[in-house]
Design a protein around this motif. Sequence first.
Motif, short mmCIF file in Angstrom:
data_model
loop_
_atom_site.label_atom_id
_atom_site.label_comp_id
_atom_site.label_asym_id
_atom_site.label_seq_id
_atom_site.Cartn_x
_atom_site.Cartn_y
_atom_site.Cartn_z
N GLY A 87 0.66 -1.33 -0.08
CA GLY A 87 -0.18 -0.09 0.01
C GLY A 87 0.88 1.24 -0.01
N VAL A 88 1.74 1.38 0.79
CA VAL A 88 2.74 2.41 0.69
C VAL A 88 3.34 2.65 -0.61
CG1 VAL A 88 4.78 3.37 1.90
CG2 VAL A 88 3.50 2.20 3.15
N SER A 89 3.87 1.37 -1.11
CA SER A 89 4.40 1.71 -2.63
C SER A 89 3.45 2.33 -3.65
CB SER A 89 4.89 0.39 -2.84
OG SER A 89 6.10 -0.05 -2.01
N ILE A 90 2.41 1.77 -3.62
CA ILE A 90 1.33 2.17 -4.80
C ILE A 90 0.95 3.64 -4.41
CG2 ILE A 90 -0.70 1.43 -3.55
CD1 ILE A 90 0.29 0.94 -7.33
N ILE A 91 0.87 4.31 -3.05
CA ILE A 91 0.63 5.39 -3.01
C ILE A 91 1.88 6.22 -3.52
CG2 ILE A 91 0.35 7.19 -1.12
CD1 ILE A 91 -1.22 5.05 0.59
N VAL A 92 2.92 5.97 -3.19
CA VAL A 92 3.99 6.73 -3.83
C VAL A 92 4.14 6.59 -5.28
CG1 VAL A 92 6.50 6.53 -3.85
CG2 VAL A 92 5.51 6.21 -1.48
N VAL A 93 3.83 5.49 -5.92
CA VAL A 93 3.70 5.57 -7.31
C VAL A 93 2.77 6.76 -7.80
CG1 VAL A 93 2.72 4.47 -9.29
CG2 VAL A 93 4.34 3.17 -7.71
N GLY A 94 1.41 6.79 -7.23
CA GLY A 94 0.59 7.59 -7.50
C GLY A 94 0.89 9.11 -7.30
N VAL A 95 1.50 9.31 -6.09
CA VAL A 95 2.15 10.73 -5.40
C VAL A 95 3.02 11.19 -6.61
CG1 VAL A 95 2.59 12.05 -3.98
CG2 VAL A 95 0.94 10.60 -3.39
N ALA A 96 4.10 10.42 -6.60
CA ALA A 96 5.20 10.65 -7.57
C ALA A 96 4.73 11.25 -8.91
CB ALA A 96 6.31 9.67 -7.49
N TYR A 97 3.95 10.36 -9.68
CA TYR A 97 3.62 10.58 -11.03
C TYR A 97 2.82 11.90 -11.22
CZ TYR A 97 1.28 10.02 -15.37
OH TYR A 97 0.85 10.40 -16.67
N SER A 98 2.10 12.21 -10.17
CA SER A 98 1.40 13.35 -10.47
C SER A 98 2.14 14.57 -10.12
CB SER A 98 0.19 13.41 -9.20
OG SER A 98 -0.74 12.25 -9.23
N LEU A 99 3.17 14.48 -9.31
CA LEU A 99 4.17 15.49 -8.88
C LEU A 99 5.21 15.67 -10.01
CD1 LEU A 99 4.35 15.33 -4.93
CD2 LEU A 99 2.97 16.88 -6.48
N LEU A 100 5.96 14.70 -10.58
CA LEU A 100 7.05 14.63 -11.22
C LEU A 100 6.87 14.26 -12.72
CD1 LEU A 100 9.39 12.82 -8.51
CD2 LEU A 100 9.09 15.45 -9.05
N LEU A 101 5.97 13.59 -13.23
CA LEU A 101 5.69 13.02 -14.42
C LEU A 101 4.71 13.30 -15.12
CD1 LEU A 101 7.00 9.34 -13.39
CD2 LEU A 101 8.32 11.28 -14.47
N ARG A 102 3.59 13.71 -14.50
CA ARG A 102 2.12 13.67 -15.21
C ARG A 102 2.33 14.98 -16.52
NH1 ARG A 102 -2.59 12.15 -14.10
NH2 ARG A 102 -2.20 11.35 -12.23
#
Length: 217
Positions: A87-102
């Motif tokens: 769960g921690v890892s998938i939350i980081v995936v979502g947040v990192a994508y929104s902040l850094l890659l989107r």
Amino acid sequence: MRAVHKRTLLTVMALLGWSGLAIQLDMVLLARWTSGASLLGGLVNYFSFFTILTNTLVATVLTYAADTRSSKGRAFFLQPWVSSGIGVSIIVVGVAYSLLLRNLWQPQGLQWLANELLHDVMPVLFTLYWWFCVPKGALRLSHIGLWGLYPIVYFAYILLRGHLLGVYPYPFIDVEKLGYAQTFVNALGILAGFVLVALVIVALDRWRGRQTLSRDL
């Protein structure tokens, strides 16, 4: 929620996860096929993304949760500390994508669908699964160290792979463009975010665990 309805909902969530992974894999292999590149190389590249690996773990947990049959895999993945770490890892995936890659690209068609499923839909769905379905009160701060091994080992693998092939899956860890110093700074920033999310998860787990204990007394 009745057990049959819960299993149906979990099955739908698992299917969404596997669908996103399957669509992304199909597009990767099709692109490699049409360009005459190695399909095996495409498969290796596909599994070199933290997003793909983490979504695979998420879909696996949801699949086991929807299936009531006993197995060693189910017993392992449905342990609260294992599901919580994922769960921690998938939350980081979502947040990192929104902040850094989107903002770096604008996917269209099936690529957009796969992208939304893997980066937006599944992080939210798995967070809801964790909140409502994973037993609370069993997490310890020591679990954060175990969870942290996953991104650390992944980063080491990406550095080695990039050194050998000159290819990096994410722009913020591209050593050839950023250099090792900036790459490590970026990686430490991601790891700090990971630890912060993990601390929140442990705190929520303890809070919900105390609530459950108070109701049972």
